[in-house]
Scaffold this motif. Sequence first.
Motif, short mmCIF file in Angstrom:
data_model
loop_
_atom_site.label_atom_id
_atom_site.label_comp_id
_atom_site.label_asym_id
_atom_site.label_seq_id
_atom_site.Cartn_x
_atom_site.Cartn_y
_atom_site.Cartn_z
N PHE A 1 -7.03 -1.79 -0.60
CA PHE A 1 -6.79 -0.34 0.08
C PHE A 1 -5.96 0.69 -0.94
O PHE A 1 -6.37 1.84 -0.60
CB PHE A 1 -5.76 -0.79 1.20
N LEU A 2 -5.50 0.33 -1.83
CA LEU A 2 -4.97 1.30 -2.85
C LEU A 2 -6.05 1.93 -3.81
O LEU A 2 -6.20 3.16 -3.97
CB LEU A 2 -3.85 0.48 -3.85
N PRO B 1 -9.04 3.74 -0.51
CA PRO B 1 -8.39 4.23 0.71
C PRO B 1 -9.54 4.55 1.78
O PRO B 1 -10.79 4.98 1.52
CB PRO B 1 -7.56 5.43 0.38
N SER B 2 -8.91 4.24 3.11
CA SER B 2 -10.06 4.49 4.04
C SER B 2 -10.13 6.00 4.50
O SER B 2 -9.31 6.90 3.73
CB SER B 2 -9.54 4.03 5.31
N PRO C 1 -7.49 8.46 6.21
CA PRO C 1 -6.59 7.68 5.90
C PRO C 1 -5.82 7.00 6.98
O PRO C 1 -6.09 7.65 8.10
CB PRO C 1 -5.44 8.55 4.96
N VAL D 1 0.67 -1.29 0.02
CA VAL D 1 0.06 0.01 0.01
C VAL D 1 0.88 1.16 0.25
O VAL D 1 0.69 2.37 -0.73
CB VAL D 1 -0.90 0.10 1.12
#
Length: 199
Positions: free
Chosen positions: A171-172, A175-176, A179, A101
């Motif tokens: 995840f890439l 993204p959350s 972040p 990531v």
Amino acid sequence: MGHHGWQGNPPGTEQEARRRIVEAATACLDRAGLARTSLSDIAAEAGVTRQTVYRYFPKLADILGAVAIAGVEEFAVRMERHLATFGSPAEVAVESVVFGVRAVPLEPRLNLLLEAGEGEFFTGAVTSREWLALGARILRNVPVDWASSGVVADEDFAGLAEVLMRLFLSFLRHPSTPPLSDTQLRDLVGRWIGPSLAS
């Protein structure tokens, strides 16, 4: 095998033809960037027609994937070296996601996969047979006791590599928000992946 053009020096094999088209694409991308590189540019750089390029790479995405693969060996060595500093299969698995990531967006060749935009290109490239084999090789080369976690056969390494690569791909691509820090990402992945590899 057709050899139209090739700047007067036709390749002797299909593999050589593909390699030279990838080299031409790499030169174009280095010079102009992804946004200003087309199949026509790559064909001109290789000294062939667009039709010849299409024969080996039906879409620009196929060429970009090949360029990324060609530049991945040095990345793989660095990843193996980093993962070798961890002592258990669970730690290695978790850290492989964190490393992927954080590092992929900083790699000029691998970043092509991110720059290529939406759609299935990124997913298709990272989950291709070549990439999954690379992931399995990286894991196998890390000197931890994989057998203690039930990871022994080739298909075990291949399966684990696919799960981890699909995870870091997610995840890439998504993204959350906000972040996650490295610690938060490590804790999240470890909470759910770690128990499956516990000795």
